[in-house]
Design a protein around this motif. Structure first.
Motif, PDB file in Angstrom:
ATOM      1  N   LEU A 170       0.828  -1.219   0.000  1.00 34.90           N
ATOM      2  CA  LEU A 170       0.000   0.000   0.000  1.00 34.90           C
ATOM      3  C   LEU A 170       0.861   1.268   0.000  1.00 34.90           C
ATOM      4  O   LEU A 170       0.602   2.188  -0.795  1.00 34.90           O
ATOM      5  CB  LEU A 170      -0.952  -0.004   1.204  1.00 34.90           C
ATOM      6  CG  LEU A 170      -2.218  -0.863   1.065  1.00 34.90           C
ATOM      7  CD1 LEU A 170      -2.988  -0.910   2.381  1.00 34.90           C
ATOM      8  CD2 LEU A 170      -3.119  -0.327  -0.038  1.00 34.90           C
ATOM      9  N   PRO A 171       1.904   1.345   0.872  1.00 34.85           N
ATOM     10  CA  PRO A 171       2.760   2.543   0.807  1.00 34.85           C
ATOM     11  C   PRO A 171       3.443   2.701  -0.555  1.00 34.85           C
ATOM     12  O   PRO A 171       3.641   3.833  -1.023  1.00 34.85           O
ATOM     13  CB  PRO A 171       3.793   2.301   1.922  1.00 34.85           C
ATOM     14  CG  PRO A 171       3.069   1.453   2.914  1.00 34.85           C
ATOM     15  CD  PRO A 171       2.224   0.544   2.074  1.00 34.85           C
ATOM     16  N   ILE A 175       2.212   1.787  -3.497  1.00 30.41           N
ATOM     17  CA  ILE A 175       1.193   2.339  -4.410  1.00 30.41           C
ATOM     18  C   ILE A 175       0.997   3.825  -4.118  1.00 30.41           C
ATOM     19  O   ILE A 175       0.908   4.660  -5.027  1.00 30.41           O
ATOM     20  CB  ILE A 175      -0.142   1.569  -4.261  1.00 30.41           C
ATOM     21  CG1 ILE A 175       0.019   0.125  -4.706  1.00 30.41           C
ATOM     22  CG2 ILE A 175      -1.244   2.243  -5.070  1.00 30.41           C
ATOM     23  CD1 ILE A 175      -1.161  -0.759  -4.366  1.00 30.41           C
ATOM     24  N   ASP A 176       0.963   4.136  -2.815  1.00 29.32           N
ATOM     25  CA  ASP A 176       0.786   5.538  -2.402  1.00 29.32           C
ATOM     26  C   ASP A 176       1.910   6.402  -2.978  1.00 29.32           C
ATOM     27  O   ASP A 176       1.664   7.473  -3.547  1.00 29.32           O
ATOM     28  CB  ASP A 176       0.756   5.590  -0.871  1.00 29.32           C
ATOM     29  CG  ASP A 176       0.671   7.009  -0.335  1.00 29.32           C
ATOM     30  OD1 ASP A 176       0.076   7.859  -1.022  1.00 29.32           O
ATOM     31  OD2 ASP A 176       1.204   7.263   0.764  1.00 29.32           O
ATOM     32  N   ARG A 177       3.149   5.889  -2.844  1.00 26.83           N
ATOM     33  CA  ARG A 177       4.296   6.682  -3.327  1.00 26.83           C
ATOM     34  C   ARG A 177       4.298   6.827  -4.844  1.00 26.83           C
ATOM     35  O   ARG A 177       4.829   7.799  -5.387  1.00 26.83           O
ATOM     36  CB  ARG A 177       5.613   6.035  -2.863  1.00 26.83           C
ATOM     37  CG  ARG A 177       5.936   6.280  -1.396  1.00 26.83           C
ATOM     38  CD  ARG A 177       7.368   5.854  -1.108  1.00 26.83           C
ATOM     39  NE  ARG A 177       7.605   4.441  -1.376  1.00 26.83           N
ATOM     40  CZ  ARG A 177       7.372   3.468  -0.506  1.00 26.83           C
ATOM     41  NH1 ARG A 177       6.922   3.754   0.700  1.00 26.83           N
ATOM     42  NH2 ARG A 177       7.603   2.223  -0.829  1.00 26.83           N
ATOM     43  N   LEU A 211       1.883   7.395  -6.770  1.00 33.64           N
ATOM     44  CA  LEU A 211       0.938   8.416  -7.248  1.00 33.64           C
ATOM     45  C   LEU A 211       1.354   9.778  -6.705  1.00 33.64           C
ATOM     46  O   LEU A 211       1.676   9.903  -5.508  1.00 33.64           O
ATOM     47  CB  LEU A 211      -0.484   8.090  -6.776  1.00 33.64           C
ATOM     48  CG  LEU A 211      -1.071   6.766  -7.271  1.00 33.64           C
ATOM     49  CD1 LEU A 211      -2.427   6.520  -6.617  1.00 33.64           C
ATOM     50  CD2 LEU A 211      -1.222   6.783  -8.786  1.00 33.64           C
ATOM     51  N   SER A 212       1.338  10.753  -7.557  1.00 41.37           N
ATOM     52  CA  SER A 212       1.723  12.102  -7.120  1.00 41.37           C
ATOM     53  C   SER A 212       0.727  12.646  -6.095  1.00 41.37           C
ATOM     54  O   SER A 212      -0.482  12.444  -6.218  1.00 41.37           O
ATOM     55  CB  SER A 212       1.771  13.039  -8.331  1.00 41.37           C
ATOM     56  OG  SER A 212       1.926  14.367  -7.878  1.00 41.37           O
ATOM     57  N   SER A 213       1.264  13.306  -5.101  1.00 43.57           N
ATOM     58  CA  SER A 213       0.385  13.892  -4.085  1.00 43.57           C
ATOM     59  C   SER A 213       0.146  15.374  -4.340  1.00 43.57           C
ATOM     60  O   SER A 213      -0.609  16.008  -3.609  1.00 43.57           O
ATOM     61  CB  SER A 213       1.007  13.704  -2.694  1.00 43.57           C
ATOM     62  OG  SER A 213       2.237  14.379  -2.631  1.00 43.57           O
ATOM     63  N   ARG A 252      -1.139  18.749  -6.260  1.00 41.28           N
ATOM     64  CA  ARG A 252      -2.201  19.227  -7.135  1.00 41.28           C
ATOM     65  C   ARG A 252      -2.002  20.732  -7.339  1.00 41.28           C
ATOM     66  O   ARG A 252      -1.589  21.430  -6.396  1.00 41.28           O
ATOM     67  CB  ARG A 252      -3.589  19.002  -6.497  1.00 41.28           C
ATOM     68  CG  ARG A 252      -3.908  17.563  -6.168  1.00 41.28           C
ATOM     69  CD  ARG A 252      -4.248  16.758  -7.422  1.00 41.28           C
ATOM     70  NE  ARG A 252      -4.605  15.395  -7.073  1.00 41.28           N
ATOM     71  CZ  ARG A 252      -3.735  14.401  -6.948  1.00 41.28           C
ATOM     72  NH1 ARG A 252      -2.447  14.632  -7.141  1.00 41.28           N
ATOM     73  NH2 ARG A 252      -4.130  13.184  -6.652  1.00 41.28           N
ATOM     74  N   VAL A 301      -1.970  16.864  -1.211  1.00 36.52           N
ATOM     75  CA  VAL A 301      -3.235  16.348  -0.673  1.00 36.52           C
ATOM     76  C   VAL A 301      -3.021  15.397   0.500  1.00 36.52           C
ATOM     77  O   VAL A 301      -3.955  15.138   1.270  1.00 36.52           O
ATOM     78  CB  VAL A 301      -4.082  15.641  -1.766  1.00 36.52           C
ATOM     79  CG1 VAL A 301      -4.541  16.629  -2.810  1.00 36.52           C
ATOM     80  CG2 VAL A 301      -3.332  14.471  -2.378  1.00 36.52           C
ATOM     81  N   THR A 302      -1.797  14.860   0.672  1.00 35.98           N
ATOM     82  CA  THR A 302      -1.584  13.942   1.804  1.00 35.98           C
ATOM     83  C   THR A 302      -1.501  14.694   3.132  1.00 35.98           C
ATOM     84  O   THR A 302      -1.687  14.099   4.186  1.00 35.98           O
ATOM     85  CB  THR A 302      -0.298  13.106   1.626  1.00 35.98           C
ATOM     86  OG1 THR A 302       0.825  13.997   1.612  1.00 35.98           O
ATOM     87  CG2 THR A 302      -0.337  12.306   0.344  1.00 35.98           C
ATOM     88  N   THR A 325      -3.309  17.593   3.626  1.00 32.36           N
ATOM     89  CA  THR A 325      -4.424  18.554   3.604  1.00 32.36           C
ATOM     90  C   THR A 325      -5.713  17.857   4.024  1.00 32.36           C
ATOM     91  O   THR A 325      -6.126  16.878   3.392  1.00 32.36           O
ATOM     92  CB  THR A 325      -4.578  19.137   2.184  1.00 32.36           C
ATOM     93  OG1 THR A 325      -3.350  19.759   1.822  1.00 32.36           O
ATOM     94  CG2 THR A 325      -5.700  20.144   2.126  1.00 32.36           C
ATOM     95  N   ARG A 326      -6.291  18.313   5.119  1.00 39.33           N
ATOM     96  CA  ARG A 326      -7.549  17.729   5.613  1.00 39.33           C
ATOM     97  C   ARG A 326      -8.454  18.857   6.105  1.00 39.33           C
ATOM     98  O   ARG A 326      -8.407  19.250   7.263  1.00 39.33           O
ATOM     99  CB  ARG A 326      -7.272  16.754   6.769  1.00 39.33           C
ATOM    100  CG  ARG A 326      -6.451  15.528   6.406  1.00 39.33           C
ATOM    101  CD  ARG A 326      -7.243  14.552   5.529  1.00 39.33           C
ATOM    102  NE  ARG A 326      -6.455  13.371   5.231  1.00 39.33           N
ATOM    103  CZ  ARG A 326      -5.643  13.253   4.179  1.00 39.33           C
ATOM    104  NH1 ARG A 326      -5.520  14.258   3.320  1.00 39.33           N
ATOM    105  NH2 ARG A 326      -4.963  12.152   3.974  1.00 39.33           N
TER     106      ARG A 326
END
Lengths: 422, 188
Positions: free
Chosen positions: B29-30, B32-34, B36-38, B40, B66-67, B69-70
């Motif tokens: 999972l990490p 896959i996370d890495r 994809l660009s975070s 925007r 976005v990682t 930003t909440r």
């Protein structure tokens, strides 16, 4: 009653585990998890020694009644302590170690593939349960792989699943407590630990990982035990149970009713009950059903003996229920003192062991257990309390139950108020 | 040498399957996370809602991570990146005064191994008149600035970090952005 309720297995020595390949794989995973969690705890202790020690102590104490309750769930055929420790360690060391990076990554993916707003609202509800329920369920699968003979009823799956969940819950609570200390930015203070203990230990503890783990464990237990059902059916039931655990966890973490039902302790309690009570009741009913079915199975084995020196009809009516067993001990204490209460407990334990050996059709072991039952019966006869039956519920017991409930509600109320509910 | 039985082989395969599933969660999972660009694109000519009604105009050339930003109704975080420089703003409920908020942020910074607060704290204010405190800190291989404001029961914590060269280049835009922090209902 069908024999599929319990699949009796011959006694196996735990030392034989070393010949099981899965044992070494599981041991390696446990060592890796221990190293990782030790590193994390080391960082915590360096930064916040007092708060970390307090968190470990408080949540370790909280684990004691949960452990006792879960271990006692299967009174008649208790699980080996070594496997219970392994299940707890899996939850606290392996599942947590895996869930921390996995959960963060999945939360990030929700933000990347959805949006930051979606992640803010639903990230915790989607990422946490998905990773954590899989990691915990794999713990029950690991137990099946290394000691399949010890998972011979659905209730066994419930016990192992709950124990994995308990280990996870305690480790996660400690991490959250120290995280709260860091967030408070007031140095090595214990107040955030106490607040976390009240919130996660008391308010959220009842319907947390132990409960979800029990449901998933029931599914794995059914998959292993119910051989008369076809494999697709068993797999479907197991998957449904894990999805049920996941859905309960999602509901609990979800932003639904996040704004509450208003202000005050009652409103907060209302939200907790609405989100937590349905899964709690559902899972408790399921556990009650599988518990009773297993107890009935073993009591039927004892009933075939038709020997009142081993078990009387009155004792048969008592043995399958925890509350009735406790009532029998109370009656013995009231009529013949503490020694009689202890003897009743030993008699019940010996009768339970005998029932298990009868199910295994092992005459030699059964004879040995019969001797143990007769020994305790002789003790009871000497004490003038020959039969371990339950008496009527006394006013003192009722008063004690009411007082305990009142104290529990008062503690809950204080906790809710202290957390800003009132 | 003892031969492995079919039962043992299946047992081993099952255990390896469990280990592989765990590896999928812990490393897959990490990964896959890495992959994809975070980052925007974000408009730098209009206010961005951080959370709890607090907005900021992003600095020129910034991308939204976005990682980090909440947004939320009661609290929120936003993370902008200007190349290797991180510009994070966190809005949280808080019932103390500005000094207490600054002390809390400084304590959190020094609680991180290797981090040290440097220099003295200076007063700072936003274009809308919100008063705050700012200072600097160092970390292994990087430097940082912080600023903190308190408004309507919330603390607004700003942290900026990067190596000294990149920080020096980006700080003017970031400080201009920080001055645009505004609570809902605050005068323009």
């Amino acid at each position: 009653m069908t024999t599929s309720v319990v699949r009796p297995a011959r006694r196996s020595r735990l030392s034989a585990l070393v010949r099981v390949p899965a044992f070494w794989v599981v041991l390696t995973l446990l060592v890796a998890g221990t190293v990782r969690m030790a590193q994390m705890t080391g960082h915590f202790l360096t930064a916040y020694p007092k708060a970390t020690a307090t968190a470990v102590l408080l949540f370790a104490l909280l684990a004691v009644p949960f452990w006792w309750f879960v271990a006692e769930l299967d009174f008649i055929e208790p699980e080996p302590a070594e496997l219970l420790v392994l299940a707890f360690a899996w939850g606290g060391l392996v599942a947590t170690t895996v869930s921390i990076p996995g959960g963060v990554a999945l939360d990030n993916l929700v933000a990347k593939l959805g949006s930051p707003t979606l992640a803010a609202d639903w990230g915790a509800a989607l990422a946490g349960p998905t990773v954590e329920e899989i990691a915990k369920t794999l713990g029950v699968v690991a137990i099946v792989l290394i000691a399949r003979a010890q998972v011979n009823s659905v209730l066994d799956g419930v016990v192992y699943g709950a124990m994995v969940g308990l280990g996870f819950q305690i480790a996660e609570d400690i991490v959250f407590a120290v995280g709260a200390v860091a967030l408070a930015g007031q140095g090595d203070q214990v107040q955030p630990v106490i607040a976390t203990f009240l919130l996660r230990g008391f308010l959220a503890g009842v319907w947390s990982h132990t409960l979800f783990g029990a449901l998933a464990g029931a599914g794995i237990g059914y998959l292993v035990v119910s051989r008369e059902s076809g494999r697709p059916h068993r797999v479907a039931v197991a998957v449904l149970a894990v999805i049920g655990a996941w859905a309960s966890h999602v509901l609990w973490n979800s932003p639904l009713l996040i704004d509450g039902l208003g202000n005050g302790a009652l409103a907060l309690l209302g939200v907790l009950l609405i989100k937590g009570l349905p899964p709690l009741l559902l899972i408790l009913l399921l556990v009650r059903r599988v518990h009773d079915r297993e107890a009935d199975y073993y009591v039927e084995r004892l009933a075939t003996l038709a020997d009142p020196r081993l078990i009387t009809p009155g004792e048969l009516a008592v043995l399958g229920s925890g509350s009735r067993r406790a009532a029998a001990r109370r009656l013995a204490r009231a009529e013949a003192g503490r020694a009689a209460s202890t003897a009743v407990r030993r008699l019940q334990r010996a009768q339970a062991r005998l029932a298990v050996e009868l199910s295994r059709a092992d005459p030699e072991a059964a004879a040995s257990r019969e001797a143990a039952v007769r020994e305790q019966r002789a003790v009871l006869l000497r004490l003038g309390h020959p039969e371990a039956v339950a008496g009527p519920v006394s006013w003192r017991h009722r008063a004690s139950t009411v007082a305990t409930t009142a104290v529990a509600i008062a503690v809950l109320w204080v906790a809710l108020s202290a957390l800003g509910g009132a | 040498m003892a031969r492995i039985t079919r039962r043992q082989l299946m047992n081993l395969l099952g255990a390896l399957g469990v280990a592989a599933s765990l590896a999928g969660l812990a490393f897959g999972l990490p990964a896959i996370d890495r992959s994809l660009s975070s980052e925007r694109a974000v408009r730098t000519d209009e206010p961005y809602l951080i959370g709890a009604g607090v907005t900021v105009v992003p600095p020129a050339g910034a991308a939204l991570d976005v990682t980090g930003t909440r947004p939320g109704d009661g609290e929120g975080t936003v993370l902008f990146r200007l190349g290797p420089v991180r510009y994070a703003i966190v809005v949280r409920p808080f019932d103390g005064d500005l000094d207490a908020a600054a002390e809390r942020l400084r304590q959190r910074i020094v609680d991180t191994t290797g981090y040290q607060v440097t220099g003295v704290q200076l007063e700072v204010s936003t274009a809308g008149g919100l008063a705050g405190l700012q200072g600097g800190y160092t970390a292994p291989g990087r430097g940082g600035r912080y600023a903190v404001f308190v408004a309507d029961g919330h603390t607004i914590e700003v942290t900026i970090s990067g190596n000294d060269l990149d920080l020096g280049r980006s700080l003017p835009q970031i400080e201009a952005s920080t001055r645009t922090l505004r609570r809902a209902g605050e005068p323009q």
